[in-house]
Design a protein around this motif. Structure first.
Motif, mmCIF file in Angstrom:
data_model
loop_
_atom_site.group_PDB
_atom_site.id
_atom_site.type_symbol
_atom_site.label_atom_id
_atom_site.label_comp_id
_atom_site.label_asym_id
_atom_site.label_seq_id
_atom_site.Cartn_x
_atom_site.Cartn_y
_atom_site.Cartn_z
ATOM 1 N N TRP A 116 0.730 -1.285 0.225
ATOM 2 C CA TRP A 116 0.303 0.175 0.246
ATOM 3 C C TRP A 116 0.862 0.845 0.307
ATOM 4 N N GLN A 117 1.701 1.326 0.732
ATOM 5 C CA GLN A 117 2.790 2.693 0.722
ATOM 6 C C GLN A 117 3.260 2.567 -0.565
ATOM 7 N N ARG A 118 3.886 1.945 -1.305
ATOM 8 C CA ARG A 118 4.091 2.101 -2.982
ATOM 9 C C ARG A 118 3.023 2.728 -4.087
ATOM 10 N N LEU A 119 1.618 2.135 -3.552
ATOM 11 C CA LEU A 119 0.350 3.202 -4.391
ATOM 12 C C LEU A 119 0.341 4.296 -3.873
ATOM 13 N N PHE A 120 1.047 3.871 -3.055
ATOM 14 C CA PHE A 120 0.604 5.319 -2.068
ATOM 15 C C PHE A 120 1.779 6.448 -2.533
ATOM 16 N N GLY A 121 2.570 5.787 -2.749
ATOM 17 C CA GLY A 121 4.254 6.814 -3.469
ATOM 18 C C GLY A 121 3.593 7.226 -4.613
ATOM 19 N N ARG A 156 -8.327 -14.777 -7.276
ATOM 20 C CA ARG A 156 -7.680 -15.524 -6.447
ATOM 21 C C ARG A 156 -5.807 -15.813 -6.228
ATOM 22 N N ARG A 157 -5.898 -14.561 -6.200
ATOM 23 C CA ARG A 157 -4.238 -14.221 -6.116
ATOM 24 C C ARG A 157 -4.431 -13.473 -4.270
ATOM 25 N N HIS A 158 -2.648 -13.583 -3.738
ATOM 26 C CA HIS A 158 -2.959 -12.684 -2.770
ATOM 27 C C HIS A 158 -4.133 -12.801 -1.654
ATOM 28 N N VAL A 159 -4.354 -13.875 -1.302
ATOM 29 C CA VAL A 159 -6.100 -14.309 -0.784
ATOM 30 C C VAL A 159 -6.288 -13.458 0.398
ATOM 31 N N ARG A 160 -4.570 -13.848 1.563
ATOM 32 C CA ARG A 160 -4.626 -13.375 2.112
ATOM 33 C C ARG A 160 -4.913 -11.583 2.765
ATOM 34 N N LEU A 161 -4.106 -11.268 1.834
ATOM 35 C CA LEU A 161 -3.194 -9.531 1.747
ATOM 36 C C LEU A 161 -4.464 -8.880 1.688
ATOM 37 N N ALA A 162 -5.296 -9.845 0.867
ATOM 38 C CA ALA A 162 -7.145 -9.217 0.238
ATOM 39 C C ALA A 162 -8.152 -9.469 1.342
ATOM 40 N N LYS A 163 -7.858 -9.856 2.398
ATOM 41 C CA LYS A 163 -9.183 -10.360 3.173
ATOM 42 C C LYS A 163 -8.597 -9.815 4.300
ATOM 43 N N GLU A 164 -7.300 -9.753 4.763
ATOM 44 C CA GLU A 164 -7.205 -8.679 6.299
ATOM 45 C C GLU A 164 -7.643 -7.060 5.784
ATOM 46 N N SER A 197 -8.006 -5.135 -3.445
ATOM 47 C CA SER A 197 -8.558 -6.191 -2.456
ATOM 48 C C SER A 197 -9.456 -7.540 -3.261
ATOM 49 N N SER A 198 -10.665 -6.965 -3.636
ATOM 50 C CA SER A 198 -11.933 -7.706 -4.281
ATOM 51 C C SER A 198 -11.125 -7.872 -5.456
ATOM 52 N N TRP A 199 -9.942 -7.447 -6.396
ATOM 53 C CA TRP A 199 -9.870 -7.716 -7.446
ATOM 54 C C TRP A 199 -8.555 -9.112 -7.449
ATOM 55 N N PHE A 200 -8.367 -8.701 -6.434
ATOM 56 C CA PHE A 200 -7.269 -9.998 -6.106
ATOM 57 C C PHE A 200 -7.851 -11.147 -5.442
ATOM 58 N N LEU A 201 -9.616 -11.316 -4.618
ATOM 59 C CA LEU A 201 -10.002 -12.014 -4.607
ATOM 60 C C LEU A 201 -10.563 -12.832 -5.718
ATOM 61 N N MET A 202 -11.117 -12.019 -6.954
ATOM 62 C CA MET A 202 -11.457 -12.265 -7.551
ATOM 63 C C MET A 202 -10.206 -13.028 -8.455
ATOM 64 N N ILE A 224 0.252 3.063 -14.353
ATOM 65 C CA ILE A 224 1.368 2.881 -13.263
ATOM 66 C C ILE A 224 0.589 2.019 -12.383
ATOM 67 N N LEU A 225 -0.442 2.912 -11.236
ATOM 68 C CA LEU A 225 -1.232 2.169 -10.351
ATOM 69 C C LEU A 225 -1.681 0.393 -11.026
ATOM 70 N N LEU A 226 -2.356 0.512 -11.963
ATOM 71 C CA LEU A 226 -2.991 -0.805 -12.454
ATOM 72 C C LEU A 226 -1.928 -1.505 -12.746
ATOM 73 N N LYS A 227 -0.883 -1.476 -13.487
ATOM 74 C CA LYS A 227 0.758 -2.401 -13.548
ATOM 75 C C LYS A 227 0.895 -2.845 -12.084
ATOM 76 N N GLN A 228 0.858 -1.848 -11.170
ATOM 77 C CA GLN A 228 1.729 -2.503 -9.641
ATOM 78 C C GLN A 228 0.824 -3.126 -9.485
ATOM 79 N N ILE A 229 -0.621 -2.964 -9.378
ATOM 80 C CA ILE A 229 -1.381 -3.479 -9.048
ATOM 81 C C ILE A 229 -1.302 -5.272 -9.376
#
Length: 541
Positions: free
Chosen positions: A63-68, A218-226, A211-216, A531-536
């Motif tokens: 989240w700091q990366r996207l913040f920057g 099935r990537r980084h599920v724990r990061l997304a849920k938390e 986070s919802s995109w990650f859940l769709m 850039i944001l979309l590529k980082q995600i």
């Protein structure tokens, strides 16, 4: 000043306003996400500091990366915005620079350097400083951004409610006489709280969407849920807080900017026991005929709600547009003069000012008498530049519809975050009850009704979260439309109209820079989104 006004064409005024609005709107696309993500990443790193789990470190870093990325774009547009006060609004800057410049200077010296210092530690200090110092740097980066917002909003609030100043006829400038009154006026405090808290909503919606995109996927599920669990709590608190601070802001507007409130409500003729308009048909393409219409057509209101919002009394008196134009006597005996009377007294103030300055120049003993006449009418001097009383009525459709979009979407966010909070946390009874209620209304398949895990939601729930991102920005920008369109024609409320504040430029020059800024800012926005979309998309964790 009269000679300057005569030499400035209407195109210069309109295009200068358009250019400043363009810059402000683009700038505000970046600022709220910065303020919102600062809270999310700070909470994530705080959990890492307490638990020592590297998962939370990676979450905070993501989240700091996207913040920057977003922070850098906000700085670029903000600098241009401040320069425009000197280039396009030089009369304004000269007239009130002693007051307006102070909060901007403090913002630049204190807040911006604070952000710049600690943001470097936050990004490059993970292996060079202790966990405690790094955590402090993360929170101080967010605090610096928030303090920066404070001083910018203090400056804006002063334009809406000029306090702590006096006009000096010898220097022809407004001068600050009470810094604390400017820095901590109730209007400034209310505007700051409402603006910053509403920015947390945008940060929370953004985090839930990513986070919802990650859940769709099935990537980084724990990061997304938390992350969702953090974001929905922040979002729910912020949504409720925005409603509360919005109510306080509405009361302050009723006191110092009653014409803005009347425009927001399309209230043509005021009175006691006023209802809050839920909906009405107001043509968005033309100013209503408020002098000849009793109220907007097809109006449905909430009884007594406007009186309660404005006065904390269901029977309170709220003036309408015509009351403010023609003058009125409130039930408590308060007398408000008509706009035409204010215009006459404003002209008297301008004439007294000219006579005073000439008397001082000539050494005339009448200077003291002219000064006294000026002081008697000084509060209406701005009205001396008004040519027609109807000029003080802002464009009602923009205020009316923008206010309803803001409030309506605010209610949507309260509901969204409330439901998502119940679904996100494994509270057996509440989570199960929420799912079964959604299933009963056909919003959730029966097969998912007994689950407790948010990753079991159907895909449309995730798409809904993603779709709320642009709606969050529309809600936020609508609030600014109300704030800025509502005080027209005033650059400084009741003190300086826009046509007396603009620089003496040729309209062609402003048109060229407007087009250049439009292309530049659109390109910057496109680059940031890319850039944001590529980082995600490429995040590996």
């Amino acid at each position: 000043m009269h000679n300057i006004l005569l030499s400035i064409d209407a195109g210069t005024i309109d295009w200068s306003r358009a250019q400043f609005a363009l810059t402000a709107i683009y700038h505000w696309l970046f600022v709220p996400l910065t303020l919102g993500l600062a809270v999310i990443m700070g909470i994530a790193e705080t959990i890492y500091y307490k638990k020592g789990d590297d998962f939370w470190k990676r979450t905070a870093q993501f989240w700091q990366r996207l913040f920057g990325i977003n922070f850098a774009m906000g700085v670029a547009t903000g600098i241009i915005l401040e320069f425009e006060f000197g280039t396009n609004w030089s009369n304004y800057s000269w007239f009130v620079g002693d007051i307006f410049g102070a909060p901007l200077a403090i913002e630049g010296i204190v807040a911006f350097f604070m952000e710049s210092t600690f943001v470097a530690v936050m990004y490059f200090g993970w292996k060079k400083v202790s966990r405690g110092f790094h955590l402090a740097s993360t929170w101080l980066t967010g605090l610096g951004a928030t303090i920066s917002a404070w001083w910018i909003l203090v400056a804006n609030a002063w334009m809406q409610n000029p306090v702590g100043c006096e006009f000096n006829p010898d220097t022809m400038r407004n001068e600050m006489v009470d810094f604390l009154a400017v820095a901590f006026s109730p209007f400034a405090v209310g505007k700051f709280c409402h603006t910053v808290i509403s920015s947390w909503i945008i940060g929370a919606v953004f985090v839930v969407a990513v986070s919802s995109w990650f859940l769709m996927k099935r990537r980084h599920v724990r990061l997304a849920k938390e992350s969702i669990r953090i974001a929905v709590v922040v979002g729910l608190i912020a949504s409720l807080g925005a409603a509360f601070t919005g109510h306080i802001s509405g009361q302050q507007v009723a006191k110092v900017q009653p014409m803005k409130l009347a425009a927001m409500e399309a209230l043509y003729n005021g009175g006691t026991d006023q209802g809050l308009t839920a909906i009405a048909w107001l043509n968005p393409l033309r100013q209503p005929d408020y002098e000849n219409e009793a109220e907007a057509p097809l109006k449905l209101d909430i009884p007594y709600a406007l009186s309660i919002m404005a006065t904390n009394d269901p029977h309170g008196f709220v003036p309408g547009i015509n009351d403010l134009l023609n003058g009125y006597t409130a039930p408590d005996g308060t007398v408000e003069p008509s706009v035409e009377e204010k215009m006459e007294r404003g002209k008297e103030a301008i004439a007294a000012l000219a006579a005073y300055r000439q008397a001082v120049k000539d050494g005339d003993d009448m200077a003291g008498e002219y000064y006294g006449a000026l002081q008697e009418n000084i509060q209406y001097m701005g009205y001396g530049f008004i040519k027609d009383k109807h000029d003080v009525v802002p464009y009602v459709p923009v205020n009316f519809w923008a206010f309803r979009i803001m409030v309506g979407l605010g209610c949507v966010f309260i509901l969204f975050f409330a439901v998502m909070t119940l679904l996100s946390f494994k509270v057996p009874f509440l989570s199960l009850l929420t799912r079964r209620l959604l299933a009963a209304f056909g919003l959730l398949p029966e097969t998912h009704a007994d689950m407790h895990d948010i990753s079991g939601l159907p895909k449309w729930h995730y798409w809904l979260a993603i779709a709320l991102v642009p709606l969050a920005y529309i809600c936020s920008e609508s609030g600014w439309l109300v704030a800025e369109f509502g005080r027209q024609p005033w650059t400084i409320q009741d003190m300086l109209p826009t046509w007396a504040a603009v620089s003496d430029l040729h309209s062609g020059s402003v048109i060229i820079t407007f087009c250049l800024f439009l292309v530049l800012f659109t390109a910057m926005l496109a680059v940031e989104i890319n850039i944001l979309l590529k980082q995600i998309k490429n995040y590996e964790g």
